[in-house]
Design an enzyme around this catalytic site. Structure first.
Site, PDB file in Angstrom:
ATOM      1  N   VAL A  62       0.796  -1.275   0.263  1.00 16.97           N
ATOM      2  CA  VAL A  62       0.030   0.083   0.040  1.00 16.97           C
ATOM      3  C   VAL A  62       0.859   1.065   0.081  1.00 16.97           C
ATOM      4  CG1 VAL A  62      -1.837   1.268   1.425  1.00 16.97           C
ATOM      5  CG2 VAL A  62      -1.926  -1.423   1.175  1.00 16.97           C
ATOM      6  N   GLY A  65       2.063   1.794  -3.506  1.00 19.68           N
ATOM      7  CA  GLY A  65       0.883   2.125  -4.244  1.00 19.68           C
ATOM      8  C   GLY A  65       0.553   3.488  -3.815  1.00 19.68           C
ATOM      9  N   GLU A  66       0.460   3.882  -2.772  1.00 17.62           N
ATOM     10  CA  GLU A  66       0.009   5.184  -2.397  1.00 17.62           C
ATOM     11  C   GLU A  66       1.069   6.270  -2.751  1.00 17.62           C
ATOM     12  OE1 GLU A  66      -2.083   8.100   1.173  1.00 17.62           O
ATOM     13  OE2 GLU A  66      -1.571   5.823   1.458  1.00 17.62           O
ATOM     14  N   SER A  67       2.445   5.786  -2.767  1.00 15.61           N
ATOM     15  CA  SER A  67       3.491   6.991  -3.117  1.00 15.61           C
ATOM     16  C   SER A  67       3.374   7.067  -4.588  1.00 15.61           C
ATOM     17  CB  SER A  67       4.750   6.336  -2.799  1.00 15.61           C
ATOM     18  OG  SER A  67       4.968   5.917  -1.275  1.00 15.61           O
ATOM     19  N   SER A  70       0.010   9.200  -5.421  1.00 15.86           N
ATOM     20  CA  SER A  70      -0.096  10.324  -5.108  1.00 15.86           C
ATOM     21  C   SER A  70       0.747  11.236  -5.835  1.00 15.86           C
ATOM     22  CB  SER A  70       0.399  10.636  -3.367  1.00 15.86           C
ATOM     23  OG  SER A  70      -0.518   9.918  -2.490  1.00 15.86           O
TER      24      SER A  70
END
Length: 141
Positions: A62, A65-67, A70
């Protein structure tokens, strides 16, 4: 650091290059290879990012993925704007205990107020490990 689009907001470039993507990305060994609003790619080692029984931690998927989601949304937002994550989910399909994970982020929706990306994590053989979907709200500063 990485392959960056030529028209990228200079302030965002300074932040990305100056921080290496942020303290958590540095701690986890995330390396950004390609960044754009439409498609971004990064790698992360399994070593140092495992849970107690030696598998890559689901939260590490996660974070990768979030990096990617974003940063891709921030690139799309453009100068004078920023991206704020408002929703994220992950489906873990396969475990991994060693090697390098590659995250490939693809834009699903690039709107004026929302950006949604799908990030697929794969192992070195190209097998899907997890799928993360993230939506960012795009705001004016």
């Amino acid at each position: 650091m990485t392959l960056l689009p030529p028209d990228l907001d200079p302030e965002l470039v300074d932040r990305l290059v100056g921080t290496g993507g942020g303290a958590l990305c540095r701690k986890m060994g995330i390396e950004f290879l390609e960044l754009s609003a439409e498609r971004s790619v990064a790698t992360m080692p399994v070593e140092g990012n495992t849970q107690v029984i030696g598998l890559l931690h689901g939260g590490a998927h996660v974070v990768l993925g979030e990096s990617l989601g974003s940063i891709s949304a921030a690139i799309h937002a453009g100068p004078g704007r920023y991206a704020v994550g408002i929703e994220i989910n992950a489906t873990h399909s396969r475990s991994i205990t060693e090697g390098i994970v590659t995250g490939t982020c693809t834009a699903l929706v690039l709107g004026r107020t929302l950006a949604t990306h799908e990030i697929v994590m794969t192992d070195e053989a190209g097998r899907r490990l997890s799928t993360v979907r993230m939506t960012n709200m795009l705001r004016d500063r």
